[in-house]
Design a protein around this motif. Structure first.
Motif, PDB file in Angstrom:
ATOM      1  N   SER A  94       0.855  -1.173   0.000  1.00 33.95           N
ATOM      2  CA  SER A  94       0.000   0.000   0.000  1.00 33.95           C
ATOM      3  C   SER A  94       0.898   1.231   0.000  1.00 33.95           C
ATOM      4  O   SER A  94       2.110   1.120   0.209  1.00 33.95           O
ATOM      5  N   ARG A  95       0.291   2.376  -0.194  1.00 31.77           N
ATOM      6  CA  ARG A  95       1.080   3.607  -0.142  1.00 31.77           C
ATOM      7  C   ARG A  95       1.729   3.764   1.236  1.00 31.77           C
ATOM      8  O   ARG A  95       2.892   4.150   1.345  1.00 31.77           O
ATOM      9  N   GLU A  96       0.980   3.378   2.275  1.00 37.33           N
ATOM     10  CA  GLU A  96       1.529   3.455   3.636  1.00 37.33           C
ATOM     11  C   GLU A  96       2.750   2.561   3.792  1.00 37.33           C
ATOM     12  O   GLU A  96       3.717   2.910   4.470  1.00 37.33           O
ATOM     13  N   ASP A  97       2.692   1.384   3.181  1.00 39.41           N
ATOM     14  CA  ASP A  97       3.838   0.461   3.238  1.00 39.41           C
ATOM     15  C   ASP A  97       5.055   1.104   2.577  1.00 39.41           C
ATOM     16  O   ASP A  97       6.186   0.967   3.055  1.00 39.41           O
ATOM     17  N   VAL A  98       4.828   1.756   1.450  1.00 38.38           N
ATOM     18  CA  VAL A  98       5.932   2.386   0.722  1.00 38.38           C
ATOM     19  C   VAL A  98       6.530   3.507   1.567  1.00 38.38           C
ATOM     20  O   VAL A  98       7.753   3.612   1.717  1.00 38.38           O
ATOM     21  N   VAL A  99       5.660   4.342   2.124  1.00 38.50           N
ATOM     22  CA  VAL A  99       6.142   5.460   2.943  1.00 38.50           C
ATOM     23  C   VAL A  99       6.951   4.936   4.121  1.00 38.50           C
ATOM     24  O   VAL A  99       8.011   5.466   4.458  1.00 38.50           O
ATOM     25  N   ASP A 100       6.486   3.858   4.740  1.00 39.57           N
ATOM     26  CA  ASP A 100       7.217   3.294   5.871  1.00 39.57           C
ATOM     27  C   ASP A 100       8.564   2.724   5.420  1.00 39.57           C
ATOM     28  O   ASP A 100       9.582   2.908   6.084  1.00 39.57           O
ATOM     29  N   ALA A 101       8.562   2.044   4.272  1.00 39.00           N
ATOM     30  CA  ALA A 101       9.797   1.428   3.791  1.00 39.00           C
ATOM     31  C   ALA A 101      10.847   2.469   3.431  1.00 39.00           C
ATOM     32  O   ALA A 101      12.048   2.229   3.577  1.00 39.00           O
ATOM     33  N   LEU A 102      10.403   3.622   2.954  1.00 39.10           N
ATOM     34  CA  LEU A 102      11.334   4.686   2.589  1.00 39.10           C
ATOM     35  C   LEU A 102      11.572   5.643   3.744  1.00 39.10           C
ATOM     36  O   LEU A 102      12.298   6.625   3.601  1.00 39.10           O
ATOM     37  N   GLY A 103      10.954   5.351   4.889  1.00 41.20           N
ATOM     38  CA  GLY A 103      10.991   6.280   6.022  1.00 41.20           C
ATOM     39  C   GLY A 103      12.378   6.553   6.567  1.00 41.20           C
ATOM     40  O   GLY A 103      12.587   7.530   7.270  1.00 41.20           O
ATOM     41  N   GLY A 104      13.343   5.714   6.238  1.00 41.49           N
ATOM     42  CA  GLY A 104      14.692   5.938   6.719  1.00 41.49           C
ATOM     43  C   GLY A 104      15.591   6.593   5.693  1.00 41.49           C
ATOM     44  O   GLY A 104      16.800   6.709   5.916  1.00 41.49           O
ATOM     45  N   ASN A 105      15.030   7.022   4.574  1.00 42.05           N
ATOM     46  CA  ASN A 105      15.834   7.615   3.489  1.00 42.05           C
ATOM     47  C   ASN A 105      15.439   9.069   3.276  1.00 42.05           C
ATOM     48  O   ASN A 105      14.288   9.369   3.008  1.00 42.05           O
ATOM     49  N   ILE A 106      16.424   9.931   3.358  1.00 46.10           N
ATOM     50  CA  ILE A 106      16.174  11.358   3.186  1.00 46.10           C
ATOM     51  C   ILE A 106      16.443  11.759   1.736  1.00 46.10           C
ATOM     52  O   ILE A 106      17.426  11.343   1.140  1.00 46.10           O
ATOM     53  N   CYS A 107      15.523  12.565   1.198  1.00 46.95           N
ATOM     54  CA  CYS A 107      15.748  13.197  -0.107  1.00 46.95           C
ATOM     55  C   CYS A 107      15.591  14.696   0.081  1.00 46.95           C
ATOM     56  O   CYS A 107      14.599  15.140   0.658  1.00 46.95           O
ATOM     57  N   ARG A 108      16.518  15.470  -0.388  1.00 47.95           N
ATOM     58  CA  ARG A 108      16.450  16.928  -0.225  1.00 47.95           C
ATOM     59  C   ARG A 108      15.941  17.629  -1.468  1.00 47.95           C
ATOM     60  O   ARG A 108      15.804  18.844  -1.467  1.00 47.95           O
ATOM     61  N   CYS A 109      15.683  16.872  -2.532  1.00 48.89           N
ATOM     62  CA  CYS A 109      15.343  17.504  -3.807  1.00 48.89           C
ATOM     63  C   CYS A 109      13.894  17.317  -4.243  1.00 48.89           C
ATOM     64  O   CYS A 109      13.248  18.266  -4.633  1.00 48.89           O
ATOM     65  N   THR A 110      13.400  16.074  -4.230  1.00 46.81           N
ATOM     66  CA  THR A 110      12.154  15.787  -4.940  1.00 46.81           C
ATOM     67  C   THR A 110      10.904  16.017  -4.125  1.00 46.81           C
ATOM     68  O   THR A 110       9.816  16.085  -4.691  1.00 46.81           O
TER      69      THR A 110
END
Lengths: 158, 542, 259
Positions: free
Chosen positions: A122-138
């Motif tokens: 789900s979108r929530e799963d994706v957000v959680d999986a990427l929750g430890g990765n910072i992006c400063r651009c997009t």
């Protein structure tokens, strides 16, 4: 004092000598020459250095190199299959999910760890999986969309 | 996804566009998703050495003594770089375009002026060895009084931060301590206004926090040259600055930039290249100088904090009749780009609105904080935040809808701006109208019918009494001829004694373009031999 | 100068090395230790490792996957991001300095006790006592024991600035068993409100025998900040932490907000 480390990297056997206390990020980049892994903080807070160790997402800057003996490491350099890009790579391209590109290898590996375990997140799963990765651009949204695209098969293997 | 409102100003454009409006893939996207885009550190060199610097723990102190003898004997240490080793140890970034005086050392020699200022460089076989050696360096400091507030810094008797600018303000044109804007008579405007509103706005310094920290690798090449891989956003600034500080001709440097892991303005200060090059020259080896995440966050230059005072006079019918802005840029201990930020700020006042009486003073102030630099529209974006907050408050004060209020006051083609230039190609009215539509924010019909192309010029800013402008125009007819002014570049340089530009006559005819400021002739001894010209800075100080 | 790494098969031998080696630190998940190693922290001279495979990671899909531990998943998920949780260990979280230690906060509200392996062999200690003395003496926590709370008596929340992951402004864990609709034996623990996670004993006493509604919890809220001594750090000021603590405690007690 150097310690030998031997492990599998993207399916190939590799070996290097690591300084005592060296982290896996430094060994991958400087000793082995896999420059696809990037370092952003060396503190475990940005996720840029994310790799897979035995299929599990891990921060290479927080991993003592010699704990990697006999294990299997995956980095962004191993995503493509010859000339064919991984569906995640295609999806990132189609969704403009990178600008400076520095967080991208880490994002791809965090996303791969998710999709390997959960092919229909789900979108929530994706957000959680990427929750430890910072992006400063997009602003993250294109990346989230790209991962969802790749999961739904929207982005085909090239 | 992307919506283009091509019907707006359609008669002014050729919409036969092959690139604009089409999603074009980035040329580096394949490199990004395969991890092959080469950032500065994605190169390996045999025998790479590592440079780390010792940083001042004090905001302001005199350096009494440095004892690096134990560090020199530490394992892995190849070279210590001291202030005396730096060939040209005073610089300012914009000296490359002759703007400002050199004020910042690469390594502090007698005084440290901000917490984190580099004092000494350590070159060693690993970062760990360099960091451990730095811990063995003994520096004796005598702390000095420090100042951290922009208004405190310009009071008489405040500690002097910067030896080059003893009164803690940057000097414009050799004698002014601020940028000054005067148009009409703000005091008369306030006196006539129905409501006067003043407020103070304070910005914090903001750290860019790029995912990739600042860094560079200097590599000895053949023929006495050096290749430098760098994270810089400003390749030629970095090259020329490194050449100046090292006192070597710029053709001895081959700078390779390209992929920047996030800049946002935080990679324009040439922070690492000069010392990396010096270290490579002194050791004969490739040297990397990379900021740690802590250094990037704490000592990498931030967007400067700005303090902005705005005083406005507004009529009950919605017209802003007077605006006064006083702004202080906190440049930190050294100039870097804040001098330019203040110029941009002054150029942006009073915002995209036609106001008949405008006054402003903009100061670039030195404090004992981390030196500030560019970030995302610096000089303008913070001011806009303050101005737009003020606009909302003004609308509220007179009971007018904030979007209509902005449309009413927005500049139109032909209006005279506070800088004595005619407004051209205005579009704020249309932007506000479309934004209101998109936000389902209702605005009255007369405001939906307004246009940037009508109602401007003498009708709005004419007459001796600038506070008495006509009421908002209702249903203006589209002009038969759009009031466009073509801006042509002069064919030949103007003579140095060209008359000062005069404001165009107050008429509805298209006005002639104001003459461009003259280009100064090449001055003997100028370091680059090229003609220097800028409509921003006006006459060259040299 | 260079750092030493000493690897032992047994935890007991590793614990012994912690006491005997200079500047020794134990490698659990490495999420705090490697940070110190990467910046060449002079306090870390020896990394002590054990190949004993009994680490309990904070990833809910691994060691904490046991159904009986599902009530702790919100607290585990609050720690770091997925990659941090795959490496981080329950034991390591017990040693994490404020503002870290969210999972330890949860365990403190469970009245947990820990087994330590050290120079004097194994010994058991209440977690609260361990936290009070953890800076002195090198020891390894080998087990954590607690009684599973009844029903849905356990609650946890974490306040951060960055979502989904972020360091704690503060965290609150509470065990609120009810007898006839009234609180009987409350346990409340705060994270990032002190040097270590601490029990909010004034608030616990004020909650005993009360109902979990606005009127019932008012006395507890009045003493919410008793015994707290938060610090100013990059995440929040001490003042801010004390200001918002009663707000979040109220939300937790009323069941309005949870992790």
């Amino acid at each position: 004092m150097k310690t030998p480390v031997q492990f599998r990297l993207n399916g190939e056997d590799v070996a290097a000598f690591a300084e005592a206390g060296a982290n896996l990020l430094d060994v991958l980049r400087a000793a082995i020459g896999d420059l696809s892994v990037k370092g952003g903080c060396w503190q475990g807070t940005c996720g840029t250095c994310t790799v897979l160790i035995d299929g599990v997402p891990r921060l290479s800057c927080m991993t003592l190199a010699e704990t990697i003996n006999g294990r299997s490491v995956e980095t962004a350099a191993g995503l493509r299959n010859g000339a064919d890009l991984h569906p995640l790579q295609n999806a990132f391209m189609e969704r403009f999910a990178a600008q400076c590109g520095y967080c991208t290898p880490g994002m791809l590996m965090a996303a791969k760890a998710l999709l390997d375990r959960n092919p229909s997140p789900s979108r929530e799963d994706v957000v959680d999986a990427l929750g430890g990765n910072i992006c400063r651009c997009t602003g993250y949204e294109p990346i989230i969309q790209a991962v969802l695209d790749a999961a739904s098969g929207g982005a085909r293997r090239a | 996804m992307l919506e283009l409102r091509k019907e707006i100003f359609a008669d002014e454009r050729d919409d036969n566009l092959s690139e604009i409006g089409q999603p074009t893939q980035r040329q580096d996207m394949l490199g990004h998703v395969t991890g092959t885009s080469a950032f500065y550190d994605d190169h390996r060199f045999a025998g790479l050495l590592h440079l780390k610097v010792l940083r001042s723990p004090h905001a302001h102190a005199r350096i009494r003594s440095i004892d690096d003898s134990a560090a020199a004997r530490a394992p892995g240490v190849k070279r210590i770089i001291r202030a005396v080793d730096v060939p040209v140890n005073l610089n300012t970034l914009l000296s490359l375009i002759q703007f400002g005086k050199d004020d910042e050392p690469s390594l502090a020699s007698d005084v440290v002026r901000y917490k984190g200022e580099p004092v000494l460089g350590m070159v060693a076989t690993s970062e760990r060895a360099a960091l451990e050696a730095l811990r063995l360096v003994r520096v004796a400091y005598d702390p000095l009084p420090a100042v951290f507030d922009v208004e405190e810094a310009i009071k008489p008797g405040a500690p002097s931060v910067n030896a080059t600018y003893a009164k803690n303000t940057f000097e414009y044109y050799g004698k002014y301590d601020h940028q000054n804007l005067r148009f009409g008579d703000v005091e008369a405007g306030f006196a006539q206004a129905d409501v006067v509103l003043e407020d103070r706005y304070q910005m914090s310094p903001i750290e860019h926090a790029p995912t990739e920290t600042n860094g560079s690798i200097a590599v000895p090449d053949t023929n006495g040259r050096f290749i430098v891989h760098t994270s810089t956003q400003a390749l030629f600034f970095s090259l020329d600055t490194a050449a100046k500080i090292n006192a070597i001709p710029s053709n001895q440097l081959h700078f390779i930039g390209g992929t920047v892991g996030g800049g946002f303005g935080g990679k324009v200060d040439t922070m690492t290249e000069p010392l990396a090059v010096l270290a490579a020259r002194l050791t004969g080896a490739p040297v990397r100088y990379r900021l740690s995440r802590h250094e990037e966050m704490q000592f990498g230059s931030p967007r400067g904090g700005e303090r902005i005072y705005i005083k406005d006079g507004v009529m009950r019918d919605g017209r802003i009749v007077a605006r006064h802005v006083r702004c202080y840029f906190d440049s930190g201990a050294y100039t870097r780009l804040s001098s330019y930020a203040a110029v941009k700020c002054a150029a942006h006042i009073p915002g995209p609105y036609t106001i008949p009486n405008v006054g402003a003073e903009v100061y670039c102030v030195f404090t004992n904080r981390t030196p500030a630099t560019a970030m995302r529209g610096f000089g303008v974006t913070a001011l806009d935040f303050a101005l737009e907050c003020q606009m909302d408050k003004l609308a509220h004060a007179i009971g007018m809808d904030p979007v209509e209020f902005r449309i009413l006051n927005a500049y139109r083609d032909g209006d005279m701006k506070a800088h004595r230039r005619e407004a051209k190609n205005c579009a704020l009215v249309e932007c506000a109208q479309v934004a209101a539509e998109k936000a389902n924010w209702p605005i009255r019909d007369e405001f939906r019918r307004m246009s940037s192309r009508s109602g401007g010029g003498a009708a709005r800013t004419g007459g001796a009494d600038r506070t008495r402008a006509p009421a908002p125009q209702a249903a203006p007819a589209p002009a038969a001829q759009p009031q466009r002014v073509t801006y042509e570049r002069p064919a030949a340089p103007q003579p140095a004694s060209a008359p000062a530009p005069t404001p165009p006559p107050r008429s509805t005819q298209p006005a002639p373009p104001p003459p461009r400021p003259s280009a100064p002739a090449t001055t003997p001894g100028s370091s680059h031999g090229a003609r220097r010209f800028s409509s921003v800075f006006g006459t060259r100080r040299r | 100068m260079s750092i030493n790494v000493k690897t032992f098969a047994s935890l007991a031998d590793a614990a012994g090395a912690l006491s005997s080696e200079r500047g020794a630190r134990f490698l659990g998940g490495g999420t705090l230790l490697m940070r110190a190693v990467n910046r060449a922290d002079p306090d870390v001279e020896t990394i002590v490792r054990s190949t004993d495979p009994s680490f309990l990671h904070l990833a809910v899909s691994s060691g904490l996957a046991n159904r009986d531990l599902a009530f702790l998943h919100p607290a585990a998920r609050a720690v770091g991001g997925p990659a941090v949780r795959e490496a981080a260990t329950v034991g390591g979280n017990l040693f994490a300095p404020a503002p870290y230690g969210d999972f330890a906060t949860a365990l403190l509200a469970l009245d947990a006790s820990v087994t330590l392996a050290g120079g004097m062999g194994q010994r058991e200690q209440p977690l609260e006592e361990f936290l009070g003395r953890r800076d002195s003496g090198a020891s390894l926590v080998t087990t954590v024991t607690f009684r599973r709370p009844p029903g849905d008596a356990f609650r946890f929340l974490k306040v951060t600035r960055v979502h989904p992951k972020g360091m704690s402004v503060l965290s609150i864990a509470a065990q609120l068993p009810l007898a006839s609709g009234r609180v009987a034996g409350a346990r409340i623990a705060y994270g990032a409100m002190n040097r270590t996670p601490v029990r909010a004993k004034s608030a616990e006493r004020a909650l005993d025998g009360r109902t979990l509604d606005a009127a019932g919890i008012a006395p507890a809220l009045a003493v919410a900040t008793d015994g707290t001594a938060p610090v100013d750090d990059a995440i929040a000021s001490a003042w801010w932490r004390n200001e918002i603590l009663p707000v979040h405690l109220r939300r937790l007690l009323l069941g309005e907000a949870q992790a």
